[in-house]
Design a protein around this motif. Structure first.
Motif, PDB file in Angstrom:
ATOM      1  N   ILE A 105      -5.137   0.819  -2.437  1.00 15.46           N
ATOM      2  CA  ILE A 105      -5.465   0.448  -1.566  1.00 15.46           C
ATOM      3  C   ILE A 105      -6.213  -1.014  -1.623  1.00 15.46           C
ATOM      4  N   ILE A 106      -7.143  -1.187  -2.711  1.00 12.43           N
ATOM      5  CA  ILE A 106      -7.629  -2.504  -3.155  1.00 12.43           C
ATOM      6  C   ILE A 106      -6.718  -3.345  -3.640  1.00 12.43           C
ATOM      7  N   GLN A 107      -5.505  -3.108  -4.473  1.00 14.12           N
ATOM      8  CA  GLN A 107      -4.964  -4.026  -4.941  1.00 14.12           C
ATOM      9  C   GLN A 107      -3.934  -4.606  -3.827  1.00 14.12           C
ATOM     10  N   SER A 108      -3.314  -3.679  -2.965  1.00 16.05           N
ATOM     11  CA  SER A 108      -2.548  -4.406  -1.697  1.00 16.05           C
ATOM     12  C   SER A 108      -3.631  -5.319  -0.682  1.00 16.05           C
ATOM     13  N   TYR A 109      -4.884  -4.919  -0.608  1.00 13.81           N
ATOM     14  CA  TYR A 109      -5.687  -5.714   0.129  1.00 13.81           C
ATOM     15  C   TYR A 109      -6.098  -7.028  -0.626  1.00 13.81           C
ATOM     16  N   VAL A 110      -6.301  -7.047  -1.944  1.00 12.14           N
ATOM     17  CA  VAL A 110      -6.234  -8.170  -2.836  1.00 12.14           C
ATOM     18  C   VAL A 110      -5.236  -9.214  -2.547  1.00 12.14           C
ATOM     19  N   ASN A 136      -2.484  -3.436 -12.917  1.00 12.66           N
ATOM     20  CA  ASN A 136      -3.355  -2.541 -12.465  1.00 12.66           C
ATOM     21  C   ASN A 136      -2.661  -1.263 -11.939  1.00 12.66           C
ATOM     22  N   ALA A 181      -7.754   4.764  -4.614  1.00 10.40           N
ATOM     23  CA  ALA A 181      -8.631   3.653  -4.178  1.00 10.40           C
ATOM     24  C   ALA A 181      -8.119   2.394  -4.804  1.00 10.40           C
ATOM     25  N   VAL A 182      -7.543   2.199  -6.026  1.00 12.17           N
ATOM     26  CA  VAL A 182      -6.887   1.019  -6.570  1.00 12.17           C
ATOM     27  C   VAL A 182      -5.670   0.630  -5.493  1.00 12.17           C
ATOM     28  N   MET A 220       0.807  -1.238  -0.044  1.00 13.29           N
ATOM     29  CA  MET A 220      -0.040  -0.016   0.111  1.00 13.29           C
ATOM     30  C   MET A 220       0.947   1.193  -0.020  1.00 13.29           C
TER      31      MET A 220
END
Length: 225
Positions: free
Chosen positions: A207-212, A165, A204-205, A82
């Motif tokens: 955060i989302i990609q690190s979470y995924v 991404n 937002a991407v 992130m």
């Protein structure tokens, strides 16, 4: 001057032929306020709340058979990715998470360690994963091949998903930004608004990609227990 569209992602900051771009991985430590480490404050409380939420979620995904403290490895990975994703949104900062060099370095050792642990300690359990329950006998050889291939490409899908991404948003921002010199004032104003909206989307991407990445790594770990 860029020689091609992807040359902006090439390491080109160096001193005596020593590349400095990869030092951006550690820049996240520099932008954290000093008092974050000294006394309890709002930053620390918010960050602890985020870490506690991730810890509880990863603990559920890993299951009751997981080792105590194993969630912190995935939380640390989430934090590292992130920070690097966010740093790539700043001008003149090398986006390390858009390179397969970094993403594969994170994904391959994880996958190898999971496979070694699973096949050494839970060999029977790993064999049962190759054939899903209820598979007809005639399809079992094909299912073994399919499951083996899908298992082997997991680190590649993890790495490519994150890198693709991150690089897609930066390419779009660059392509739109390069058209600004030839636009009128009205179109320039519209372009600035679109760029700001894209930056919000890229935040937002990030955060989302690190979470995924962290969640999928956790799920792969839970399968070997």
């Amino acid at each position: 001057m860029m020689t091609n569209l992807f040359s902006m992602f090439d390491p080109n900051t160096n001193l005596m032929n020593i590349p400095f771009n990869w030092l951006s991985i550690f820049l996240g430590l520099l932008i954290i306020p000093m008092y974050f480490w000294l006394i309890p404050n709002r930053y620390l409380l918010i960050w602890n709340k985020i870490l506690l939420t991730l810890h509880n979620e990863f603990k559920i995904l890993l299951g009751p058979m997981s080792s105590s403290g194993s969630t912190f490895m995935f939380i640390s990975m989430f934090s590292l990715i992130m920070f690097n994703n966010f740093l790539g949104l700043f001008p003149y900062i090398f986006t390390s998470s858009s390179h397969l060099t970094l993403t594969l370095t994170l994904a391959i050792p994880l996958w190898i360690s999971f496979m070694m642990y699973g096949w050494i300690n839970n060999t029977h359990h790993m064999f049962t994963h190759l054939v899903p329950q209820g598979t007809p006998s005639i399809l079992m050889p094909f299912m073994v091949c399919i499951e083996t291939i899908s298992n082997m490409i997991r680190p590649g899908t993890l790495a490519v998903r994150l890198a693709a991404n991150m690089i897609a948003g930066h390419l779009l921002l660059t392509l739109l930004g390069n058209t600004g010199n030839h636009l009128s004032y009205y179109l320039m104003f519209m372009l600035i608004i679109i760029q700001i909206m894209l930056l919000i989307l890229e935040s937002a991407v990030a955060i989302i990609q690190s979470y995924v990445f962290a969640v999928l790594s956790t799920l792969y770990s839970s399968e070997v227990n």
